[in-house]
Design an enzyme around this catalytic site. Structure first.
Site, PDB file in Angstrom:
ATOM      1  N   TYR A 103       0.846  -1.198   0.000  1.00 25.05           N
ATOM      2  CA  TYR A 103       0.000   0.000   0.000  1.00 25.05           C
ATOM      3  C   TYR A 103       0.880   1.246   0.000  1.00 25.05           C
ATOM      4  CZ  TYR A 103      -3.475   3.389   1.649  1.00 25.05           C
ATOM      5  OH  TYR A 103      -4.296   4.486   1.793  1.00 25.05           O
ATOM      6  N   LYS A 149       1.287   3.915  -3.144  1.00 22.14           N
ATOM      7  CA  LYS A 149       0.982   5.340  -3.013  1.00 22.14           C
ATOM      8  C   LYS A 149       2.244   6.186  -3.246  1.00 22.14           C
ATOM      9  CE  LYS A 149      -2.634   6.734  -2.187  1.00 22.14           C
ATOM     10  NZ  LYS A 149      -3.768   6.986  -3.114  1.00 22.14           N
TER      11      LYS A 149
END
Ligand code: UDP
Length: 324
Positions: free
Chosen positions: A152, A156
Site C-alpha cells: 500500500y 501510493k
C-alpha cells in the site's frame, strides 16, 4: 465550479462532495463502490442537490469515462483508492492495480485537458519511523515485499513519484496530500479502522480489541478539518507541485484511546489485548508511531482550526448511536 471527485461515495469523498454542494458547486462523482457506498451520498440527492450531483458507478481505470468526466469538470480531487489495512491485506492485487493504474489514468486525463488536480496520498508512505513529527522530506522506510502491508505504502509512493513527474515534465498543476488517520461520521468499521471499531465494540459492551501491547500511537483528524485543508490547498497557487501532510497533532496510544472511548460511552466492555499474530496475517507489521508535522500545511493555508480528540470521539459516538 464543476468538481470531479474520484472515490466520492467513500467516507472522505462524500464529505467533500457535501461541502462542495453546500457552497454551490456542481459535483461529479466516480466511484466503483469497492469500499464506498451509495448510502454515503443518498442524503445529498434528497437534500435538493439532485440537479447538481452526478454519480457514475465505474472505475477510474475506465479511460473513456474518465475522458468524459475530466473533460467537463474544472478541477479534480483524486480520492479513489484501495484503503484500510484490512482491505489491503485481503485484496493485495486489486489494491495495487487500483492505486497505481487509477492515479496514472487520472494524471493522464488531467494533463490532456490541463485540469488542476489534488492527489490524495497517505501517511503510510513514511513507513516505519519512531520519531515525531513526520516531515514531508523524511525518508520512506519499508519492510520486505513479503510483508504485504508495505504494498500500500509503495503503491501510493509510486503515485506521488508519478504525480511529481507530471508536474515537472508537463507542468501539470497539482498538489499531493498525505492524509493521517482521518475519522468522523460515516466511516465504517468494516475495513479495520480503529476508532469506529472501538466505538461500535464499546456501544455493544463487547471486548475492545487492542492489538499488540497498545503502546503504538496515532493522531486523529476530524474529516471536517481534512475537507477544509483539501479545499484550501486546491485554491493555493503556492501548493502547486507540493507534498503536504494533513493530520491531527494530539498523539494518543491505542490503549489510551480504548480507555477514553470506554469511559465516554460508560461501557462495561473489557479492554482486551490481542497479539498481532492473532489479529493479522503473519506478513503484517504495525507502525508504532505516526504524528505529522503540520508546519508546511500552516505555511500554505494558515492555521486550520482542529477539533480535539475528545470532540472527535464524541462526534463518532453520536453518529454510531444515531444508527441504532
Ligand atoms: N488497531 C487495534 N484494534 C483494532 C483495529 C486497529 O488495536 O481493532 C490498531 C492497529 O493495529 C494500529 C492502530 O490501531 O496500531 C490504527 O489502526 P488503523 O487500521 O485504524 O489505521 P493505521 O494507522 O494502521 O493505518
Amino acid at each position: 465550479m464543476r468538481i470531479l471527485i474520484t472515490g466520492g461515495a467513500g467516507f472522505i469523498g462524500s464529505h467533500l462532495a457535501e461541502t462542495c454542494l453546500e457552497r454551490g458547486d456542481e459535483v461529479y462523482i466516480i466511484d466503483d463502490l469497492s469500499t464506498g457506498t451509495l448510502d454515503n451520498i443518498d442524503h445529498l440527492k434528497a437534500d435538493n442537490y439532485k440537479d447538481k450531483l452526478f454519480v457514475t458507478i465505474d472505475t477510474v481505470l475506465n479511460t473513456d469515462k474518465m475522458t468524459e468526466l475530466v473533460g467537463i469538470c474544472d478541477v479534480v480531487y483524486h480520492l479513489a483508492a484501495a484503503v484500510g489495512v484490512q482491505y489491503i491485506i485481503d485484496n493485495p492485487l486489486t489494491s495495487i492495480i487500483t492505486n497505481v493504474g487509477g492515479t496514472e489514468c487520472v494524471l493522464q486525463m488531467c494533463d490532456k485537458f490541463k485540469k488542476k488536480v489534488l492527489i490524495a496520498s497517505t501517511s503510510e508512505v513514511y513507513g516505519k519511523h519512531d520519531h515525531a513529527p513526520l516531515v514531508e522530506t523524511d525518508d520512506s522506510v519499508y519492510g520486505p515485499s513479503i510483508k504485504s502491508r508495505w504494498s500500500y505504502a509503495a503503491s501510493k509512493l509510486i503515485d506521488e513519484f508519478t504525480a511529481l513527474a507530471y508536474h515537472k515534465t508537463k507542468k501539470l498543476d497539482l498538489r499531493i496530500v498525505r492524509l493521517f488517520n482521518t475519522v468522523g461520521p460515516r466511516q465504517t468499521e468494516r475495513y479495520g479502522m480503529v476508532l469506529p471499531r472501538f466505538v461500535t465494540q464499546a456501544l455493544k459492551n463487547d471486548p475492545i480489541t487492542v492489538y499488540g501491547d497498545g503502546k503504538q500511537t496515532r493522531t486523529f483528524t476530524h474529516v471536517k478539518n481534512v475537507i477544509q485543508g483539501l479545499l484550501k490547498l486546491m485554491e493555493s497557487p503556492q501548493a502547486n507541485g507540493e507534498v503536504v501532510n494533513i493530520g491531527g497533532v494530539e498523539e494518543v496510544s491505542i490503549f489510551a484511546l480504548a480507555e477514553k472511548i470506554k469511559e465516554k460511552i460508560g461501557s462495561s466492555s473489557e479492554i482486551k489485548l490481542i497479539p498481532y499474530d492473532v489479529a493479522y496475517p503473519k506478513e503484517f507489521e504495525d507502525m508504532q508511531r505516526r504524528v505529522p508535522s503540520t508546519k508546511k500545511l500552516a505555511s500554505l493555508i494558515g492555521e486550520v482550526p482542529t477539533l480535539t480528540l475528545d470532540e472527535i470521539i464524541r462526534d463518532v459516538i453520536s453518529y454510531y448511536k444515531s444508527l441504532s
